[in-house]
Design a protein around this motif. Sequence first.
Motif, PDB file in Angstrom:
ATOM      1  N   GLU A   1      53.983  38.577  27.276  1.00 25.38           N
ATOM      2  CA  GLU A   1      53.334  39.844  26.925  1.00 25.38           C
ATOM      3  C   GLU A   1      51.834  39.652  26.881  1.00 25.38           C
ATOM      4  OE1 GLU A   1      54.558  42.286  23.682  1.00 25.38           O
ATOM      5  OE2 GLU A   1      56.650  41.644  23.902  1.00 25.38           O
ATOM      6  N   ASN A   2      51.117  40.623  27.423  1.00 22.69           N
ATOM      7  CA  ASN A   2      49.658  40.570  27.385  1.00 22.69           C
ATOM      8  C   ASN A   2      49.180  40.514  25.943  1.00 22.69           C
ATOM      9  OD1 ASN A   2      49.720  40.765  30.131  1.00 22.69           O
ATOM     10  ND2 ASN A   2      49.018  42.869  30.226  1.00 22.69           N
ATOM     11  N   ALA A   3      48.035  39.899  25.741  1.00 23.46           N
ATOM     12  CA  ALA A   3      47.470  39.778  24.403  1.00 23.46           C
ATOM     13  C   ALA A   3      45.948  39.819  24.498  1.00 23.46           C
ATOM     14  CB  ALA A   3      47.929  38.478  23.740  1.00 23.46           C
ATOM     15  N   GLU A   4      45.333  40.087  23.386  1.00 19.82           N
ATOM     16  CA  GLU A   4      43.871  40.120  23.342  1.00 19.82           C
ATOM     17  C   GLU A   4      43.321  38.698  23.375  1.00 19.82           C
ATOM     18  OE1 GLU A   4      40.595  41.825  20.236  1.00 19.82           O
ATOM     19  OE2 GLU A   4      42.377  43.036  20.616  1.00 19.82           O
ATOM     20  N   SER A   5      42.235  38.536  24.091  1.00 19.00           N
ATOM     21  CA  SER A   5      41.609  37.220  24.194  1.00 19.00           C
ATOM     22  C   SER A   5      40.571  37.032  23.101  1.00 19.00           C
ATOM     23  CB  SER A   5      40.930  37.074  25.555  1.00 19.00           C
ATOM     24  OG  SER A   5      40.145  35.911  25.580  1.00 19.00           O
TER      25      SER A   5
ATOM     26  N   GLY B   1      44.500  36.031  27.337  1.00 20.54           N
ATOM     27  CA  GLY B   1      44.898  36.155  25.931  1.00 20.54           C
ATOM     28  C   GLY B   1      46.353  35.761  25.727  1.00 20.54           C
ATOM     29  N   ALA B   2      47.218  36.184  26.628  1.00 23.99           N
ATOM     30  CA  ALA B   2      48.644  35.856  26.517  1.00 23.99           C
ATOM     31  C   ALA B   2      48.878  34.357  26.658  1.00 23.99           C
ATOM     32  CB  ALA B   2      49.428  36.611  27.588  1.00 23.99           C
TER      33      ALA B   2
ATOM     34  N   THR C   1      46.615  33.778  34.949  1.00 22.65           N
ATOM     35  CA  THR C   1      47.314  35.030  35.232  1.00 22.65           C
ATOM     36  C   THR C   1      48.642  34.764  35.941  1.00 22.65           C
ATOM     37  OG1 THR C   1      45.247  36.265  35.335  1.00 22.65           O
ATOM     38  CG2 THR C   1      47.146  37.255  36.423  1.00 22.65           C
TER      39      THR C   1
ATOM     40  N   ALA D   1      41.571  39.510  31.254  1.00 27.02           N
ATOM     41  CA  ALA D   1      41.509  39.289  29.801  1.00 27.02           C
ATOM     42  C   ALA D   1      42.877  39.306  29.119  1.00 27.02           C
ATOM     43  CB  ALA D   1      40.553  40.288  29.150  1.00 27.02           C
ATOM     44  N   PRO D   2      43.747  40.283  29.384  1.00 26.26           N
ATOM     45  CA  PRO D   2      45.043  40.273  28.681  1.00 26.26           C
ATOM     46  C   PRO D   2      45.940  39.107  29.086  1.00 26.26           C
ATOM     47  CG  PRO D   2      44.928  42.114  30.234  1.00 26.26           C
ATOM     48  CD  PRO D   2      43.574  41.481  30.196  1.00 26.26           C
TER      49      PRO D   2
ATOM     50  N   ASP E   1      36.306  42.367  28.835  1.00 26.40           N
ATOM     51  CA  ASP E   1      36.928  43.541  29.442  1.00 26.40           C
ATOM     52  C   ASP E   1      37.427  43.302  30.866  1.00 26.40           C
ATOM     53  OD1 ASP E   1      36.000  44.635  27.118  1.00 26.40           O
ATOM     54  OD2 ASP E   1      34.563  45.974  28.048  1.00 26.40           O
TER      55      ASP E   1
ATOM     56  N   LYS F   1      47.658  32.703  23.463  1.00 27.71           N
ATOM     57  CA  LYS F   1      48.572  32.980  22.349  1.00 27.71           C
ATOM     58  C   LYS F   1      49.824  32.106  22.436  1.00 27.71           C
ATOM     59  CE  LYS F   1      51.118  36.752  20.159  1.00 27.71           C
ATOM     60  NZ  LYS F   1      51.498  38.164  20.260  1.00 27.71           N
TER      61      LYS F   1
END
Length: 146
Positions: free
Chosen positions: A28-32, A47-48, A19, A43-44, A39, A51
Amino acid sequence: VTANTFEPDRFITRAEFATLVVKALKLENAESDFADVSDEWFAPFVGAAAKAGIIVGSDGKFRPNDTITREEMAVIVVKAYEYLGKTAEAAELTFADKAEIADWATEFVAKAVGAGLISGMGDNLFAPIDNATRAQSASIIARLLK
């Protein structure tokens, strides 16, 4: 930890460090896609980082709540450094405990040391499997952004 508390000597988790790196790089936040990240608040960010290629898991998991080791932190910070378009030249590792650095982390530790992102712990030790503290993490991220 809170608006008024830093707790510099507290160990930092893998999710917390990911984080901090994501926020420092303004990704940018992304889905993991990790099986053990869904949740949760981190998580975002996880995911970022994934990515961007800054973190990878093992067997589809990230182990977000595990504390991060110094060698794991070195891997992530070098990947973040390279994400910024910088080249980290590997230094010759002269730490007395260099044989304890995992094979998958050795090149990254050498690059982190060479780029001035991380240093030893005194007594000529790197302490690769020691848990990293919040203070160490903040110092490393500050060096990353210089």
